[in-house]
Design a protein around this motif. Structure first.
Motif, PDB file in Angstrom:
ATOM      1  N   ARG A 168     -10.217  18.239 -24.599  1.00 20.60           N
ATOM      2  CA  ARG A 168     -10.505  19.111 -23.532  1.00 20.60           C
ATOM      3  C   ARG A 168     -10.147  20.763 -24.038  1.00 20.60           C
ATOM      4  O   ARG A 168     -10.782  21.660 -23.729  1.00 20.60           O
ATOM      5  CB  ARG A 168      -9.571  19.135 -22.390  1.00 20.60           C
ATOM      6  CG  ARG A 168     -10.148  19.841 -21.136  1.00 20.60           C
ATOM      7  CD  ARG A 168      -9.403  19.482 -19.945  1.00 20.60           C
ATOM      8  NE  ARG A 168      -8.147  18.862 -20.038  1.00 20.60           N
ATOM      9  CZ  ARG A 168      -7.019  19.215 -19.311  1.00 20.60           C
ATOM     10  NH1 ARG A 168      -7.628  19.702 -17.908  1.00 20.60           N
ATOM     11  NH2 ARG A 168      -5.942  18.918 -19.449  1.00 20.60           N
ATOM     12  N   PHE A 183     -10.384   3.592 -17.913  1.00 17.28           N
ATOM     13  CA  PHE A 183      -9.303   3.939 -16.876  1.00 17.28           C
ATOM     14  C   PHE A 183      -8.058   3.231 -16.787  1.00 17.28           C
ATOM     15  O   PHE A 183      -6.991   3.750 -16.381  1.00 17.28           O
ATOM     16  CB  PHE A 183     -10.042   3.875 -15.546  1.00 17.28           C
ATOM     17  CG  PHE A 183      -9.263   4.672 -14.423  1.00 17.28           C
ATOM     18  CD1 PHE A 183      -8.914   6.335 -14.525  1.00 17.28           C
ATOM     19  CD2 PHE A 183      -8.511   4.149 -13.723  1.00 17.28           C
ATOM     20  CE1 PHE A 183      -8.036   6.902 -13.519  1.00 17.28           C
ATOM     21  CE2 PHE A 183      -7.630   4.724 -12.533  1.00 17.28           C
ATOM     22  CZ  PHE A 183      -7.418   6.199 -12.519  1.00 17.28           C
ATOM     23  N   GLN A 208      -1.335  22.784 -14.593  1.00 16.22           N
ATOM     24  CA  GLN A 208      -2.540  21.823 -14.550  1.00 16.22           C
ATOM     25  C   GLN A 208      -3.416  22.108 -15.557  1.00 16.22           C
ATOM     26  O   GLN A 208      -4.123  21.255 -16.124  1.00 16.22           O
ATOM     27  CB  GLN A 208      -3.038  22.261 -13.026  1.00 16.22           C
ATOM     28  CG  GLN A 208      -2.138  21.742 -12.035  1.00 16.22           C
ATOM     29  CD  GLN A 208      -2.960  21.460 -10.573  1.00 16.22           C
ATOM     30  OE1 GLN A 208      -4.162  21.694 -10.598  1.00 16.22           O
ATOM     31  NE2 GLN A 208      -2.234  21.041  -9.792  1.00 16.22           N
ATOM     32  N   PHE A 256      -2.120  14.592  -3.878  1.00  9.53           N
ATOM     33  CA  PHE A 256      -2.971  13.756  -4.215  1.00  9.53           C
ATOM     34  C   PHE A 256      -2.976  12.358  -3.475  1.00  9.53           C
ATOM     35  O   PHE A 256      -3.832  12.027  -3.045  1.00  9.53           O
ATOM     36  CB  PHE A 256      -2.790  13.517  -5.661  1.00  9.53           C
ATOM     37  CG  PHE A 256      -3.847  12.387  -6.384  1.00  9.53           C
ATOM     38  CD1 PHE A 256      -5.177  12.715  -6.744  1.00  9.53           C
ATOM     39  CD2 PHE A 256      -3.590  11.073  -6.330  1.00  9.53           C
ATOM     40  CE1 PHE A 256      -5.988  11.828  -7.427  1.00  9.53           C
ATOM     41  CE2 PHE A 256      -4.419  10.392  -6.990  1.00  9.53           C
ATOM     42  CZ  PHE A 256      -5.791  10.560  -7.538  1.00  9.53           C
ATOM     43  N   PHE A 257      -1.668  11.974  -3.232  1.00  4.81           N
ATOM     44  CA  PHE A 257      -1.439  10.417  -2.605  1.00  4.81           C
ATOM     45  C   PHE A 257      -1.784  10.745  -1.274  1.00  4.81           C
ATOM     46  O   PHE A 257      -1.723   9.629  -0.501  1.00  4.81           O
ATOM     47  CB  PHE A 257       0.039  10.105  -2.995  1.00  4.81           C
ATOM     48  CG  PHE A 257      -0.266   9.413  -4.316  1.00  4.81           C
ATOM     49  CD1 PHE A 257      -0.968   8.158  -4.507  1.00  4.81           C
ATOM     50  CD2 PHE A 257       0.507  10.051  -5.612  1.00  4.81           C
ATOM     51  CE1 PHE A 257      -1.139   7.620  -5.839  1.00  4.81           C
ATOM     52  CE2 PHE A 257       0.488   9.309  -6.741  1.00  4.81           C
ATOM     53  CZ  PHE A 257      -0.123   8.145  -6.974  1.00  4.81           C
ATOM     54  N   ASN A 263      -8.744  20.069 -12.906  1.00  3.70           N
ATOM     55  CA  ASN A 263      -7.722  19.563 -14.141  1.00  3.70           C
ATOM     56  C   ASN A 263      -6.762  18.629 -13.296  1.00  3.70           C
ATOM     57  O   ASN A 263      -5.816  18.168 -14.270  1.00  3.70           O
ATOM     58  CB  ASN A 263      -7.024  20.805 -14.482  1.00  3.70           C
ATOM     59  CG  ASN A 263      -7.787  21.704 -15.231  1.00  3.70           C
ATOM     60  OD1 ASN A 263      -8.573  21.359 -16.178  1.00  3.70           O
ATOM     61  ND2 ASN A 263      -7.711  23.065 -15.010  1.00  3.70           N
ATOM     62  N   LEU A 270      -6.298  14.716 -14.707  1.00  5.24           N
ATOM     63  CA  LEU A 270      -5.843  14.368 -16.131  1.00  5.24           C
ATOM     64  C   LEU A 270      -4.189  14.803 -16.153  1.00  5.24           C
ATOM     65  O   LEU A 270      -3.563  14.297 -16.973  1.00  5.24           O
ATOM     66  CB  LEU A 270      -6.640  15.103 -17.162  1.00  5.24           C
ATOM     67  CG  LEU A 270      -6.357  14.888 -18.707  1.00  5.24           C
ATOM     68  CD1 LEU A 270      -6.501  13.432 -18.731  1.00  5.24           C
ATOM     69  CD2 LEU A 270      -7.313  15.641 -19.387  1.00  5.24           C
ATOM     70  N   LEU A 289      -2.237  12.233 -14.655  1.00  4.21           N
ATOM     71  CA  LEU A 289      -1.855  10.857 -15.655  1.00  4.21           C
ATOM     72  C   LEU A 289      -1.178  11.314 -16.797  1.00  4.21           C
ATOM     73  O   LEU A 289      -0.577  10.534 -17.257  1.00  4.21           O
ATOM     74  CB  LEU A 289      -3.093  10.406 -15.942  1.00  4.21           C
ATOM     75  CG  LEU A 289      -4.137  10.145 -14.861  1.00  4.21           C
ATOM     76  CD1 LEU A 289      -5.713   9.731 -15.106  1.00  4.21           C
ATOM     77  CD2 LEU A 289      -3.590   8.525 -14.445  1.00  4.21           C
ATOM     78  N   VAL A 339       2.680  12.240 -15.614  1.00  7.16           N
ATOM     79  CA  VAL A 339       3.427  11.096 -14.911  1.00  7.16           C
ATOM     80  C   VAL A 339       3.920   9.926 -16.002  1.00  7.16           C
ATOM     81  O   VAL A 339       4.975   9.365 -16.006  1.00  7.16           O
ATOM     82  CB  VAL A 339       2.501  10.133 -13.953  1.00  7.16           C
ATOM     83  CG1 VAL A 339       2.916   8.725 -13.789  1.00  7.16           C
ATOM     84  CG2 VAL A 339       2.431  10.991 -12.581  1.00  7.16           C
ATOM     85  N   ILE A 345       6.976   9.179  -9.308  1.00  7.00           N
ATOM     86  CA  ILE A 345       6.692   8.202  -8.203  1.00  7.00           C
ATOM     87  C   ILE A 345       7.627   7.905  -7.147  1.00  7.00           C
ATOM     88  O   ILE A 345       7.488   7.873  -5.999  1.00  7.00           O
ATOM     89  CB  ILE A 345       6.077   7.059  -9.054  1.00  7.00           C
ATOM     90  CG1 ILE A 345       5.064   7.400  -9.735  1.00  7.00           C
ATOM     91  CG2 ILE A 345       5.732   6.101  -7.836  1.00  7.00           C
ATOM     92  CD1 ILE A 345       3.770   8.068  -9.296  1.00  7.00           C
ATOM     93  N   ILE A 370       6.104   6.416  -2.570  1.00  2.00           N
ATOM     94  CA  ILE A 370       4.710   6.068  -2.072  1.00  2.00           C
ATOM     95  C   ILE A 370       4.621   4.550  -2.298  1.00  2.00           C
ATOM     96  O   ILE A 370       3.803   3.825  -1.892  1.00  2.00           O
ATOM     97  CB  ILE A 370       3.619   6.546  -3.137  1.00  2.00           C
ATOM     98  CG1 ILE A 370       2.420   6.339  -2.660  1.00  2.00           C
ATOM     99  CG2 ILE A 370       4.013   6.005  -4.628  1.00  2.00           C
ATOM    100  CD1 ILE A 370       1.580   7.345  -2.668  1.00  2.00           C
ATOM    101  N   MET A 429     -10.951   3.672  -8.255  1.00  2.66           N
ATOM    102  CA  MET A 429     -10.472   4.992  -9.173  1.00  2.66           C
ATOM    103  C   MET A 429     -10.994   5.234 -10.323  1.00  2.66           C
ATOM    104  O   MET A 429     -11.392   6.076 -10.803  1.00  2.66           O
ATOM    105  CB  MET A 429      -8.874   4.682  -9.381  1.00  2.66           C
ATOM    106  CG  MET A 429      -8.320   4.665  -8.089  1.00  2.66           C
ATOM    107  SD  MET A 429      -6.368   4.684  -8.233  1.00  2.66           S
ATOM    108  CE  MET A 429      -6.348   6.518  -8.685  1.00  2.66           C
ATOM    109  N   VAL A 472     -12.669   8.714 -10.516  1.00  2.00           N
ATOM    110  CA  VAL A 472     -11.788   9.861 -11.156  1.00  2.00           C
ATOM    111  C   VAL A 472     -12.386   9.785 -12.607  1.00  2.00           C
ATOM    112  O   VAL A 472     -12.146  10.900 -13.297  1.00  2.00           O
ATOM    113  CB  VAL A 472     -10.185   9.283 -11.153  1.00  2.00           C
ATOM    114  CG1 VAL A 472      -9.414  10.058 -11.956  1.00  2.00           C
ATOM    115  CG2 VAL A 472      -9.660   9.342  -9.686  1.00  2.00           C
TER     116      VAL A 472
END
Lengths: 204, 204
Positions: free
Chosen positions: A111, A163, B21, B66-67, B101, B104, B107, B110, B118, B123, B158, B162
DNA sequence: AAGTGTTTTAATCAAATGTTTAACCAACGC
DNA sequence: GCGTTGGTTAAACATTTGATTAAAACACTT
């Protein structure tokens, strides 16, 4: 303690690959690489001049080893579209299982400088004139598959295959599933993805 | 030059969100944030104590936003499984189009501390006992859908939604397609993904 | 206007980090 | 032996970078 005089350059590169793929360019310290390679820090610059130059080498090699598979599978004259899906899934599930950080590393690193890196491995033309694209367009013309842009198809295939690997930490954390079970489970996808893709291609 | 006294804390957070981000934690310099926010560097520490504390705040807020969508869509008692797929696709295509952004970033970030982040947004339980999982298991029991682990289903969904966003720089570079065309094209997927997923679920 | 607590600034600090330097060593040719 | 050469090392350097400090500016009350 007389070492058998391994190829230092290669040792450094292997260590660099591991650390860069795990942490990315910015989070990697040249001292991390030196420590993992068990070499003096100055040797890194002696062999590769700078952190950035070393990174570029790793980056290009990683991209090449990744795309080499795509090219081979998608340019196979012997296989049908459905075969290619299965070959793609098998090849990449294996590659990414071996190399769990590879996909996220590539996507994250590309990116920052997409055009430069992609241009440097010269993949653009090979992708557009692949046997796969030809077969896909033929399939559309003969109404065997619905009139989609081939990129949709590639996105679906890559999404289904890749993914699960980039999302692994998040999914295992959210679901509470142990990593080993997770990786066992996604191995099933070698068998499932070709079936799924085939059924998607029957949607008119 | 009397400034209209905006909420400085918020201005810093917005700048931090943008830079983090875009570049991730390690590649972000506190001076980048200060410059974008047009504030003195010391203010960042005055309001947030440290770069890491600021990052954690951004990270948790991003994960929550997001969640929140996942939870809402997947816990809707009113909708069928197929409806949820469409809702999911619509919601996230819009969110990620706005926020290119985000995926990515999540992911990538995290992965460094999956369990902690998390856990902090709590969640885990909501996912396991969602209406979606219940409906999915019922569907399997009544042989309406094939006997799959619900995680396969989520990965498919996803992945299809995504992946096109995280792979955008690579795909546009490899294919030579202009970014605008690419994003137009993947908008079609709001319509296509529900059809594809439905057909995948008819594979026995 | 003086007082008081909050916000902002310029300057500085200390540690981290990529890179360089100069000395050292081991192998090899003469 | 002796010097040369390529590889290696410890130490140092220069810059970047996250964080702090002390003072100034501001807002608000009295």
């Amino acid at each position: 303690m007389k070492e058998p005089k391994q190829d230092t350059e290669l040792i450094i590169k292997e260590a660099a690959r591991k650390v860069f793929q795990e942490k990315g360019f910015a989070a990697t310290k040249t001292r991390d690489i030196a420590e993992l390679a068990d070499i003096n820090l100055a040797l890194l610059n002696y062999y590769f001049r700078s952190k950035k130059k070393l990174f570029d080498i790793i980056m290009v090699e990683t991209l090449q080893s990744f795309f080499a598979g795509v090219i081979t599978v998608l340019n196979n004259e012997e296989t049908s579209l459905n075969d290619k899906v299965a070959d793609f899934a098998n090849h990449y599930m294996d590659l990414l299982t071996e190399n769990q950080n590879m996909a996220l590393f590539i996507l994250h690193s590309v990116r920052e400088n997409p055009v430069e890196y992609i241009a440097r491995i010269g993949i653009l033309d090979q992708a557009k004139e692949s046997v796969f694209v030809r077969q896909f367009i033929e399939g559309v013309a003969q109404k065997e598959i619905p009139p989609l842009h081939p990129i949709h198809f590639m996105l679906n295939l890559m999404g289904l295959v890749v993914f699960p690997f980039i999302a692994e930490p998040m999914i295992t954390a959210v679901s509470g599933m142990p990593k080993e079970s997770y990786f066992e489970m996604i191995q099933e996808r070698k068998r499932l993805i070709p079936m799924w893709v085939e059924s998607m291609l029957s949607v008119k």
